[in-house]
Write a protein that holds these residues in place. Structure first.
Motif, PDB file in Angstrom:
ATOM      1  N   LYS A  28       4.048  -1.238  29.628  1.00 35.54           N
ATOM      2  CA  LYS A  28       3.805  -0.060  28.794  1.00 35.54           C
ATOM      3  C   LYS A  28       3.199   0.972  29.946  1.00 35.54           C
ATOM      4  O   LYS A  28       3.280   2.378  29.165  1.00 35.54           O
ATOM      5  N   THR A  39       4.495   5.681  29.528  1.00 34.69           N
ATOM      6  CA  THR A  39       3.473   6.039  28.790  1.00 34.69           C
ATOM      7  C   THR A  39       4.116   6.922  27.636  1.00 34.69           C
ATOM      8  O   THR A  39       3.866   6.661  26.427  1.00 34.69           O
ATOM      9  N   PHE A  42       5.879   4.619  24.953  1.00 31.26           N
ATOM     10  CA  PHE A  42       4.847   3.940  24.429  1.00 31.26           C
ATOM     11  C   PHE A  42       3.868   4.802  23.224  1.00 31.26           C
ATOM     12  O   PHE A  42       3.754   4.116  21.981  1.00 31.26           O
ATOM     13  N   PRO A  66      -2.646  -0.229  27.621  1.00 35.23           N
ATOM     14  CA  PRO A  66      -2.158  -0.994  28.662  1.00 35.23           C
ATOM     15  C   PRO A  66      -3.109  -1.350  29.912  1.00 35.23           C
ATOM     16  O   PRO A  66      -2.986  -2.643  30.189  1.00 35.23           O
ATOM     17  N   GLY A 113       7.186  -1.874  20.544  1.00 33.78           N
ATOM     18  CA  GLY A 113       6.577  -1.360  21.734  1.00 33.78           C
ATOM     19  C   GLY A 113       5.572  -2.273  22.880  1.00 33.78           C
ATOM     20  O   GLY A 113       5.104  -1.825  23.416  1.00 33.78           O
TER      21      GLY A 113
END
Length: 165
Positions: A28, A39, A42, A66, A113
């Protein structure tokens, strides 16, 4: 011999669950296929769940979740932090289960995700089954760790009662 078997089972569960959450957290943060930050991808995956109303909250979650997964995965391998890590992962897994169930119930066609952006459309029954298995493993670890902690405290001269017996 039975005690040794439980120790081996607990170790295997801890390592497997730590690896799952460590991998999920790292993927992630960094997209290894394209050698860039993951990022933004995500954050987009979080937005597709249509649960959070504020974009700033989505970005905060995309940045910090994360790292929370990575730190807690490492804590799962540390004896002193183990029970806290199990409890935190259990809470996170319940939240993940609720988010997946909500998306499935609302008929959303999204990528989970969970392990980066390369996942295709979510197979909700498989994802829910996976998360339920993770939760079951965490429950087993919680019981093992709680018993170990109770035994350690009971044998200590500074013990305090954890249950009424």
């Amino acid at each position: 011999m039975e005690r040794m078997a439980w120790k081996v089972i607990a170790l295997a569960l801890r390592v497997a669950l730590a690896w799952i959450f460590l991998k999920a957290g790292v993927l992630k943060i960094w997209d290894f296929a394209h050698w860039r930050s993951a990022t933004p991808d995500f954050a987009l995956a979080i937005q597709h769940y249509q649960i959070l109303a504020w974009p700033d909250l989505t970005m905060l979650l995309a940045v910090y979740l994360p790292w929370l997964e990575i730190i807690t995965a490492l804590a799962l391998l540390t004896q002193r932090l183990r029970l806290g890590a199990i409890t935190l992962f259990s809470g996170l897994t319940i939240v993940f289960l609720a988010a997946l169930a909500s998306a499935w119930h609302r008929g959303l066609d999204i990528a989970c995700g969970c392990f980066g952006k390369d996942e295709v459309s979510t197979d909700f029954p498989a994802m829910l089954a996976r998360d339920l298995c993770i939760l079951a493993g965490l429950a087993i670890l919680f019981v093992i760790e709680w018993r170990r902690l109770r035994h350690a405290l009971a044998s200590s001269k500074y013990s305090f009662p954890l249950s009424r017996t």
